[in-house]
Design a protein around this motif. Structure first.
Motif, PDB file in Angstrom:
ATOM      1  N   VAL A  50     -20.527 -12.213   9.358  1.00  0.00           N
ATOM      2  CA  VAL A  50     -21.472 -12.962  10.198  1.00  0.00           C
ATOM      3  C   VAL A  50     -20.920 -14.355  10.502  1.00  0.00           C
ATOM      4  O   VAL A  50     -20.950 -14.810  11.653  1.00  0.00           O
ATOM      5  CB  VAL A  50     -22.865 -13.043   9.526  1.00  0.00           C
ATOM      6  CG1 VAL A  50     -23.765 -14.023  10.247  1.00  0.00           C
ATOM      7  CG2 VAL A  50     -23.500 -11.656   9.465  1.00  0.00           C
ATOM      8  N   ILE A  51     -20.377 -15.022   9.499  1.00  0.00           N
ATOM      9  CA  ILE A  51     -19.825 -16.365   9.704  1.00  0.00           C
ATOM     10  C   ILE A  51     -18.663 -16.322  10.693  1.00  0.00           C
ATOM     11  O   ILE A  51     -18.602 -17.136  11.632  1.00  0.00           O
ATOM     12  CB  ILE A  51     -19.377 -16.988   8.363  1.00  0.00           C
ATOM     13  CG1 ILE A  51     -20.589 -17.323   7.503  1.00  0.00           C
ATOM     14  CG2 ILE A  51     -18.517 -18.231   8.599  1.00  0.00           C
ATOM     15  CD1 ILE A  51     -20.251 -17.736   6.072  1.00  0.00           C
ATOM     16  N   ALA A  52     -17.737 -15.396  10.515  1.00  0.00           N
ATOM     17  CA  ALA A  52     -16.568 -15.317  11.406  1.00  0.00           C
ATOM     18  C   ALA A  52     -16.988 -15.012  12.843  1.00  0.00           C
ATOM     19  O   ALA A  52     -16.449 -15.596  13.791  1.00  0.00           O
ATOM     20  CB  ALA A  52     -15.592 -14.255  10.904  1.00  0.00           C
ATOM     21  N   ILE A  53     -17.951 -14.125  13.024  1.00  0.00           N
ATOM     22  CA  ILE A  53     -18.399 -13.774  14.381  1.00  0.00           C
ATOM     23  C   ILE A  53     -19.179 -14.924  15.005  1.00  0.00           C
ATOM     24  O   ILE A  53     -18.968 -15.268  16.178  1.00  0.00           O
ATOM     25  CB  ILE A  53     -19.217 -12.467  14.361  1.00  0.00           C
ATOM     26  CG1 ILE A  53     -18.288 -11.292  14.045  1.00  0.00           C
ATOM     27  CG2 ILE A  53     -19.941 -12.249  15.684  1.00  0.00           C
ATOM     28  CD1 ILE A  53     -19.000  -9.982  13.798  1.00  0.00           C
ATOM     29  N   GLU A  54     -20.094 -15.525  14.241  1.00  0.00           N
ATOM     30  CA  GLU A  54     -20.895 -16.631  14.782  1.00  0.00           C
ATOM     31  C   GLU A  54     -20.043 -17.852  15.113  1.00  0.00           C
ATOM     32  O   GLU A  54     -20.363 -18.595  16.032  1.00  0.00           O
ATOM     33  CB  GLU A  54     -22.019 -17.000  13.816  1.00  0.00           C
ATOM     34  CG  GLU A  54     -23.139 -15.987  13.813  1.00  0.00           C
ATOM     35  CD  GLU A  54     -24.279 -16.357  12.885  1.00  0.00           C
ATOM     36  OE1 GLU A  54     -24.160 -17.363  12.131  1.00  0.00           O
ATOM     37  OE2 GLU A  54     -25.295 -15.636  12.912  1.00  0.00           O
ATOM     38  N   ASN A  55     -18.947 -18.054  14.371  1.00  0.00           N
ATOM     39  CA  ASN A  55     -18.023 -19.157  14.669  1.00  0.00           C
ATOM     40  C   ASN A  55     -17.152 -18.854  15.883  1.00  0.00           C
ATOM     41  O   ASN A  55     -16.409 -19.713  16.341  1.00  0.00           O
ATOM     42  CB  ASN A  55     -17.120 -19.456  13.471  1.00  0.00           C
ATOM     43  CG  ASN A  55     -17.838 -20.178  12.364  1.00  0.00           C
ATOM     44  OD1 ASN A  55     -18.971 -20.617  12.516  1.00  0.00           O
ATOM     45  ND2 ASN A  55     -17.181 -20.306  11.228  1.00  0.00           N
ATOM     46  N   PHE A 118     -13.014 -14.848   5.708  1.00  0.00           N
ATOM     47  CA  PHE A 118     -13.172 -16.284   5.462  1.00  0.00           C
ATOM     48  C   PHE A 118     -11.984 -17.070   5.991  1.00  0.00           C
ATOM     49  O   PHE A 118     -12.135 -18.180   6.507  1.00  0.00           O
ATOM     50  CB  PHE A 118     -13.390 -16.568   3.970  1.00  0.00           C
ATOM     51  CG  PHE A 118     -14.783 -16.296   3.491  1.00  0.00           C
ATOM     52  CD1 PHE A 118     -15.890 -16.846   4.131  1.00  0.00           C
ATOM     53  CD2 PHE A 118     -14.999 -15.480   2.386  1.00  0.00           C
ATOM     54  CE1 PHE A 118     -17.179 -16.600   3.692  1.00  0.00           C
ATOM     55  CE2 PHE A 118     -16.273 -15.232   1.935  1.00  0.00           C
ATOM     56  CZ  PHE A 118     -17.375 -15.789   2.582  1.00  0.00           C
ATOM     57  N   SER A 119     -10.795 -16.487   5.909  1.00  0.00           N
ATOM     58  CA  SER A 119      -9.602 -17.129   6.451  1.00  0.00           C
ATOM     59  C   SER A 119      -9.691 -17.249   7.968  1.00  0.00           C
ATOM     60  O   SER A 119      -9.392 -18.309   8.536  1.00  0.00           O
ATOM     61  CB  SER A 119      -8.362 -16.338   6.041  1.00  0.00           C
ATOM     62  OG  SER A 119      -7.202 -16.912   6.556  1.00  0.00           O
ATOM     63  N   ILE A 120     -10.085 -16.166   8.635  1.00  0.00           N
ATOM     64  CA  ILE A 120     -10.247 -16.187  10.096  1.00  0.00           C
ATOM     65  C   ILE A 120     -11.277 -17.227  10.520  1.00  0.00           C
ATOM     66  O   ILE A 120     -11.113 -17.927  11.517  1.00  0.00           O
ATOM     67  CB  ILE A 120     -10.652 -14.793  10.608  1.00  0.00           C
ATOM     68  CG1 ILE A 120      -9.467 -13.829  10.503  1.00  0.00           C
ATOM     69  CG2 ILE A 120     -11.169 -14.839  12.044  1.00  0.00           C
ATOM     70  CD1 ILE A 120      -9.827 -12.377  10.753  1.00  0.00           C
ATOM     71  N   ALA A 121     -12.363 -17.331   9.719  1.00  0.00           N
ATOM     72  CA  ALA A 121     -13.424 -18.292  10.034  1.00  0.00           C
ATOM     73  C   ALA A 121     -13.016 -19.736   9.749  1.00  0.00           C
ATOM     74  O   ALA A 121     -13.731 -20.674  10.085  1.00  0.00           O
ATOM     75  CB  ALA A 121     -14.690 -17.951   9.260  1.00  0.00           C
ATOM     76  N   GLY A 122     -11.838 -19.909   9.109  1.00  0.00           N
ATOM     77  CA  GLY A 122     -11.341 -21.246   8.815  1.00  0.00           C
ATOM     78  C   GLY A 122     -11.956 -21.861   7.572  1.00  0.00           C
ATOM     79  O   GLY A 122     -11.930 -23.080   7.394  1.00  0.00           O
ATOM     80  N   LEU A 123     -12.523 -21.037   6.703  1.00  0.00           N
ATOM     81  CA  LEU A 123     -13.164 -21.565   5.494  1.00  0.00           C
ATOM     82  C   LEU A 123     -12.256 -21.527   4.270  1.00  0.00           C
ATOM     83  O   LEU A 123     -12.617 -22.044   3.221  1.00  0.00           O
ATOM     84  CB  LEU A 123     -14.453 -20.792   5.221  1.00  0.00           C
ATOM     85  CG  LEU A 123     -15.504 -20.891   6.327  1.00  0.00           C
ATOM     86  CD1 LEU A 123     -16.696 -20.006   6.022  1.00  0.00           C
ATOM     87  CD2 LEU A 123     -15.935 -22.322   6.536  1.00  0.00           C
ATOM     88  N   ILE A 124     -11.088 -20.906   4.425  1.00  0.00           N
ATOM     89  CA  ILE A 124     -10.123 -20.882   3.309  1.00  0.00           C
ATOM     90  C   ILE A 124      -8.813 -21.464   3.812  1.00  0.00           C
ATOM     91  O   ILE A 124      -8.337 -21.193   4.859  1.00  0.00           O
ATOM     92  CB  ILE A 124      -9.884 -19.439   2.795  1.00  0.00           C
ATOM     93  CG1 ILE A 124     -11.156 -18.916   2.178  1.00  0.00           C
ATOM     94  CG2 ILE A 124      -8.744 -19.402   1.807  1.00  0.00           C
ATOM     95  CD1 ILE A 124     -11.040 -17.503   1.636  1.00  0.00           C
TER      96      ILE A 124
END
Length: 124
Positions: A50-55, A118-124
């Motif tokens: 959800v985080i990766a898609i919403e971002n 999480f990596s794709i979403a930029g959180l790691i």
């Protein structure tokens, strides 16, 4: 494999194998530990997706889940949790060491997917 379950003798043998596996405290303990980890990873998978898609950083790569997202909206989350519950039940019903091994490998693979999300979403 499926056709072997059609015989009464094979179904009885499978049930007996499952009963013996459940009788082992070690196997049941390992099964419960793996089921807890699997469900935590599964919930984290939902959150990271959800985080990766919403971002706007990613898209759902699994065509089945993507179709569910398109047609069921947030209902895909309920479907995924339901499937996790079914798989958890199956592992606890038949905690044979081969089942536990492949279940652990699949859970590890899913954990790597969560890391990637999480990596794709930029959180790691």
């Amino acid at each position: 494999m499926v056709f072997t379950l059609t015989s009464s003798k094979r179904r009885q043998q499978l049930g007996e194998d499952a009963r013996r596996s459940r009788a082992s405290a070690w196997r049941m303990g390992a099964a419960w530990l793996l089921v807890v980890i699997y469900n935590l990873v599964g919930i984290t998978d939902i959150i990271s997706t959800v985080i990766a898609i919403e971002n706007g950083a990613g898209v759902e790569a699994n065509p089945v889940v993507n179709t569910m997202m398109v047609h069921a909206g947030d209902g895909w989350i309920i479907a995924k949790l339901g499937l996790q519950g079914l798989i958890s039940f199956m592992v606890l019903w038949f905690p044979h060491w081969i089942v536990l091994f492949f279940f652990a490998m699949a859970t590890t693979g899913n954990a790597l997917i969560v890391y990637n999300n999480f990596s794709i979403a930029g959180l790691i």
